[in-house]
Design a protein around this motif. Structure first.
Motif: not given
Length: 421
Positions: A203-229
């Motif tokens: 994504t090119l949105s800083k707001e979306q990037h930060a929240l997306s990675n936080e959602k992946a962490r909360r869902a316990g999926l950050s080992h298989r889902v990552r978001f890059e700016l």
């Protein structure tokens, strides 16, 4: 009111437009019966501005309160009337000339090189996550939902959309998936929760990037889902599947060759890509000048005739195409109702002019999907002709399978919540 009155006489062929000018005089422009809209113009300068560029200045006049509506009429009624008569406006001599000039400027209007693309995205998508939470669904999906029933809630319709897209990707364990324009991350998280896949969202949105990675962490999926700016053009790794939802509208016609060439380079030989984008059933044109200035700089919804030739030049197979016609109109209606329910909060966050601007955007967009030429298309692409099954039943079959998985996850979650520790 001349020359505006001259143009309105030619413009209104369906319905009736009553205009109260700045001096309080009533002017009536009629075509076939209904609908009837009563509009008041409180600024004499609008007579010439609306004549020269009605699509830009009507929106600005409403934002500033210089255009208002009476006798029970609303901005929604006016925009519906405008949409119903749009073709006659396009044929008015001056408007035809302005449209031709605008078409010749498309390359500059839709310029989205690396760097500028991020600035264009930030203009709209970095307004603040708290703002978008006030009118989007719980997963914060800012794209067309999929209504299998008129009774679907917005949340149900957005879940239907995720399920539909996932079915067209044919998920299998171990797949590596790229999500171009990953938004607030709900699609990537859905794919990873449905199957044991690895998803990278860009994504090119800083707001979306930060929240997306936080959602992946909360869902316990950050080992298989990552978001890059990062700009998709700077991605180098190859993928089994690529998905892009609501991002292609920001690419720009003159960047289509670059886009599809990059898709070809990123996609594995047996891979599939699903492109979810706004388009239109009319010939190529230009974006609304008001929308381009205030909402989506550099954006454009293409005619399909502008997309297919470039796909062909990129040596990609179109293995499936689906047109969603009224689904976005329904989605926008839900967003608008939620926006109005939270209007006081939004006005406190920004101001009344911002509220009028966003109201104008939501209603005009719904109108274009309900009575205009706008549509949403799902284009499935592949490098090989047999990358997807040659019989389309799998799309329906997989939707049922994924829905069953959703139900099982919900039951497991409810059981966990009800079981004593």
């Amino acid at each position: 009111m001349f020359p505006l009155s001259h143009m309105l006489k030619a413009f209104v062929r369906t319905g009736t437009l009553k205009v109260i000018d700045a001096e309080g005089r009533m002017h009536v422009f009629s075509g076939t019966p209904s609908p009837t809209v009563t509009m008041r113009l409180s600024d004499r300068s609008l007579y010439h501005k609306l004549f020269l560029n009605p699509e830009l200045h009507a929106g600005e006049a409403y934002m500033d309160g210089r255009m208002s509506f009476e006798d029970g009429s609303t901005i929604g009624d006016f925009l519906t009337l405008f949409s119903m008569n749009r073709s006659t406006l396009a044929n008015y001599p001056l408007q035809s000339v302005l449209k031709a000039i605008s078409r010749n400027l498309k390359r500059f209007q839709q310029a989205n090189p690396v760097g500028k693309a991020q600035k264009n995205v930030a203009h709209h998508y970095d307004l603040g996550n708290e703002f978008y939470k006030l009118f989007l669904d719980e997963g914060m999906q800012y794209s067309c939902a999929y209504f299998t029933s008129d009774d679907d809630t917005l949340e149900e319709a957005q879940q239907n959309k995720l399920r539909l897209i996932a079915s067209k990707l044919q998920l299998k364990p171990g797949l590596k998936i790229l999500d171009i324009g990953s938004g607030w991350g709900d699609l990537a998280l859905y794919l990873a929760a449905t199957e044991d896949v690895d998803v990278t969202g860009v994504t090119l949105s800083k707001e979306q990037h930060a929240l997306s990675n936080e959602k992946a962490r909360r869902a316990g999926l950050s080992h298989r889902v990552r978001f890059e700016l990062i700009d998709y053009r700077n991605v180098e790794q190859r993928f089994d599947r690529i998905i892009s939802v609501g991002m292609f509208e920001h690419v720009g016609v003159h960047h289509y060759g670059e886009f599809f060439a990059k898709i070809n380079a990123l996609l594995d030989d047996d891979g599939l890509m699903v492109l979810h984008s706004i388009g239109k059933m009319s010939p190529p044109g230009t974006a609304s000048p008001w929308l381009r200035k205030y909402i989506f700089p550099g954006a454009y919804s293409p005619a399909l005739s502008e997309v297919f030739p470039v796909v062909e030049q990129a040596s990609l197979w179109v293995t499936d195409l689906e047109i969603l016609r009224l689904h976005y109109a329904k989605t926008l209606n839900h967003w608008h109702r939620r926006f109005e329910a939270n209007r006081a909060k939004i006005a406190a966050m920004y101001d009344e002019r911002f509220c009028r601007m966003f109201e104008f955007y939501l209603i005009s967009a719904e109108t274009m999907f309900r009575t205009g030429s706008q549509l949403v298309f799902h284009m499935q692409l592949a490098r090989k002709r047999d990358a997807a099954p040659i019989v389309r039943d799998y799309v329906t079959d997989l939707q049922r399978e994924y829905k069953s998985k959703e139900t099982q996850r919900l039951k497991a979650l409810n059981h966990t919540e009800l079981t004593p520790a």
